[in-house]
Write an enzyme that holds these catalytic residues in place. Structure first.
Site, short mmCIF file in Angstrom:
data_model
loop_
_atom_site.label_atom_id
_atom_site.label_comp_id
_atom_site.label_asym_id
_atom_site.label_seq_id
_atom_site.Cartn_x
_atom_site.Cartn_y
_atom_site.Cartn_z
N LYS A 255 0.81 -1.22 0.00
CA LYS A 255 0.00 0.00 0.00
C LYS A 255 0.84 1.27 0.00
CE LYS A 255 -3.67 -0.28 2.74
NZ LYS A 255 -4.64 -0.75 3.75
N LYS B 54 -1.13 2.73 9.24
CA LYS B 54 -1.64 1.64 8.41
C LYS B 54 -0.53 0.68 8.01
CE LYS B 54 -4.79 3.00 5.34
NZ LYS B 54 -5.48 3.84 4.32
N GLU C 136 -1.08 8.22 7.70
CA GLU C 136 -1.89 9.17 6.92
C GLU C 136 -2.67 10.05 7.88
OE1 GLU C 136 -4.64 6.89 4.55
OE2 GLU C 136 -3.16 6.48 3.01
N LYS C 137 -3.03 11.22 7.42
CA LYS C 137 -3.99 12.04 8.13
C LYS C 137 -5.28 11.22 8.25
CE LYS C 137 -5.68 16.13 9.41
NZ LYS C 137 -5.11 16.84 10.55
N TYR C 138 -5.91 11.22 9.42
CA TYR C 138 -7.18 10.53 9.58
C TYR C 138 -8.29 11.46 9.10
CZ TYR C 138 -10.99 7.83 11.55
OH TYR C 138 -12.14 7.10 11.70
N GLU D 125 -9.45 2.41 -4.72
CA GLU D 125 -10.24 2.93 -3.59
C GLU D 125 -9.83 4.36 -3.23
OE1 GLU D 125 -11.49 -1.16 -1.34
OE2 GLU D 125 -9.95 0.04 -0.37
N ARG E 194 -8.07 -7.69 -7.35
CA ARG E 194 -8.88 -8.91 -7.38
C ARG E 194 -10.35 -8.53 -7.55
NH1 ARG E 194 -11.24 -7.68 -2.52
NH2 ARG E 194 -9.84 -6.98 -0.90
N VAL F 27 -15.87 -8.55 -2.90
CA VAL F 27 -17.13 -9.08 -2.38
C VAL F 27 -18.30 -8.30 -2.99
CG1 VAL F 27 -18.53 -9.40 -0.30
CG2 VAL F 27 -16.05 -9.74 -0.19
N ARG G 246 -24.22 -7.34 3.17
CA ARG G 246 -23.48 -8.58 3.48
C ARG G 246 -24.17 -9.24 4.66
NH1 ARG G 246 -17.00 -7.47 2.91
NH2 ARG G 246 -17.11 -5.99 1.18
#
Ligand code: ADP
Length: 442
Positions: free
Chosen positions: A110, A152, A194-196, A269, A286, A289, A332
């Site tokens: 990432k 992360k 990262e900044k949240y 994303e 990939r 879901v 889900r």
């Protein structure tokens, strides 16, 4: 199919329509799963725990060799984003139905994907330029960009290996916790920061790319309804994305895909902040879901496209042919107890009556009498609706949720019945803290 459950069944269905024969591998815990009967052949690959079956590369390759398969679809989870597995398939002359080994390597990490996006001029969340070398560096970067921040794992997935910190003290402990969690889950302790972004939406773009350099995007999915940074409800299109924003998101996704000569299906994303700015967060190399909501709205069967692309076929759709029609939402259905922190509740399903009727699709591998093994994720099915517009989709989902009967284990269905009647959900006012904010007692 190097996978199990609903996604194995989903792949079997695509193959049957393409008149391709299938081989299912299964663990001893899945021996009696009804979907196995729909495969042309079945091979047992070991005991229940994933590490001894669905994650065991030599066993899967042996099963493939014995049955003389031409290609392997990895589904999602397990080995789907494992570059080594894709490489082993290649060296055994088995087509891996997914991106190239190089694609998975370039985007699976990432922190590297983030660096690449930034180099391409795609907005990323402010944060560290690369992996963090120490706690001190984490504190220094956090002080520069300002709290809150999120640590992360570079190898992360499924919401694991992430920690939010509001000050130096929680950052120092979060740094260590995230590293430990990442080491345990992914055998790689490396983290970045990262900044949240507070109360963003999660917006992701579906892409398809063939082996000849053609890349298209199939619009976005809004996956803002999450628990513990894991998705529960997804929809296409996003109530927050208009045609202009969709075009910009699509361009960003395609730019990234082209830069690595991406092949097959993938998802780029982003987070969308409350001011309407988007920031790249990661690529999933990939099928996801939540792919059905895109299939419903575009009419494009993503799993079939994956198989055709892997067989060397050129893309069958040009960008101008991709039209989003109506609105689709997926829930889900997890065997979990929402009131106990979404704890998985394996057990035997005594009654199972999925919903049906106009506008409803159910992707599930379970039936009454099915025992949910304790070894895998808690997803027992996906309830998908597709209607002319979002309001109609919500009305159909409410009706479908009321019809759906699952007895013997607790599920997330009762929570969804409430969410689909919530004022802000109906208005489309979604963000990644929505469920925690309105539905979970702190
Ligand atoms: P994973 O690979 O584990 O799914 P992601 O990077 O895709 O991790 O992030 C999953 C979720 O975590 C996002 O949808 C969002 O809810 C949250 N998240 C990730 N990064 C940030 C961030 N910088 N600010 C706020 N929330 C974030």
């Amino acid at each position: 199919m190097a996978n199990r459950g609903e996604i194995a069944l989903r792949i079997i269905r695509a193959c049957r329509e393409l008149e391709i024969e299938t081989v299912a591998v299964y663990s001893e815990a899945d021996r009696d799963a009804p979907y196995l009967q729909l495969a042309d052949e079945r091979v047992c690959i070991g005991p229940g725990p994933g590490i001894r079956s669905y994650l065991d590369i030599p066993k899967i390759i042996s099963a493939a060799e014995i049955t003389d398969v031409e290609a392997i679809h990895p589904g999602y989870g397990f080995l789907a984003e494992n570059a080594h597995f894709a490489e082993v398939c290649q060296s055994c002359h088995i087509q891996f139905i997914g991106p190239t080994v190089e694609n998975i390597r370039a985007l699976g990490d990432k922190a590297s994907a983030r660096r690449l996006a930034r180099e391409l001029g795609i907005p990323v969340v402010p944060g560290s330029n690369s992996l963090l070398a120490s706690e001190e560096e984490a504190v220094k970067v956090a002080q520069e960009i300002g709290y809150p921040v999120i640590i992360k794992a570079t190898a992360g997935g499924g919401g694991r290996g992430m920690r939010v910190a509001h000050n130096d003290i929680s950052l120092t402990s979060g740094y260590q916790q995230a590293r430990r969690e990442a080491e345990n889950a992914f055998k790689n302790p490396d983290v970045y920061l990262e900044k949240y972004v507070e109360k963003p939406r999660h917006i992701e773009v579906q892409i398809l790319a063939d082996s000849y350099g053609e890349v298209i995007h199939l619009g976005e999915r809004d996956c803002s309804l999450q628990r513990r940074h894991q998705k529960l409800i997804e929809e296409c299109p996003s109530p927050a994305v208009d045609a202009a924003l969709r075009a910009r998101l699509g361009d960003a996704a395609i730019t990234l895909a082209r830069a690595v000569e991406y092949r097959n299906a993938g998802t780029v994303e982003f987070l969308l902040d409350r001011q309407g700015n988007f920031f790249f967060i990661e690529v999933n190399t990939r099928i996801q879901v939540e792919h059905p909501v895109t299939e419903m709205v575009t009419g494009i069967d993503l799993v079939k496209e994956q198989i055709l692309i892997a067989s060397g076929a050129p893309l069958r759709h040009a960008q101008k042919d991709v039209v989003l029609r109506g609105a689709s939402i997926e829930c889900r259905i997890n065997a979990e107890d929402p009131s106990a922190g979404f704890k998985p509740v394996p057990g035997t399903i005594t009654r199972f009556v999925p919903s049906g009727g106009p506008g409803v699709r159910v992707d599930t591998h379970v039936a009454a009498g099915y025992t949910i093994p304790p070894f895998y994720d808690s997803l027992i099915g996906k309830l998908i609706v597709h209607r002319e517009n979002r309001d109609e989709a919500i009305a159909t989902m409410r009706r479908a949720l009321d019809e759906f009967v699952v007895e013997g284990v607790q599920t997330t269905i009762p929570l969804y019945r409430e969410i689909f009647r919530h004022f802000h959900f109906i208005k489309g006012n979604l963000n990644t803290s929505f469920i925690e904010e309105y539905f979970l007692d702190a």
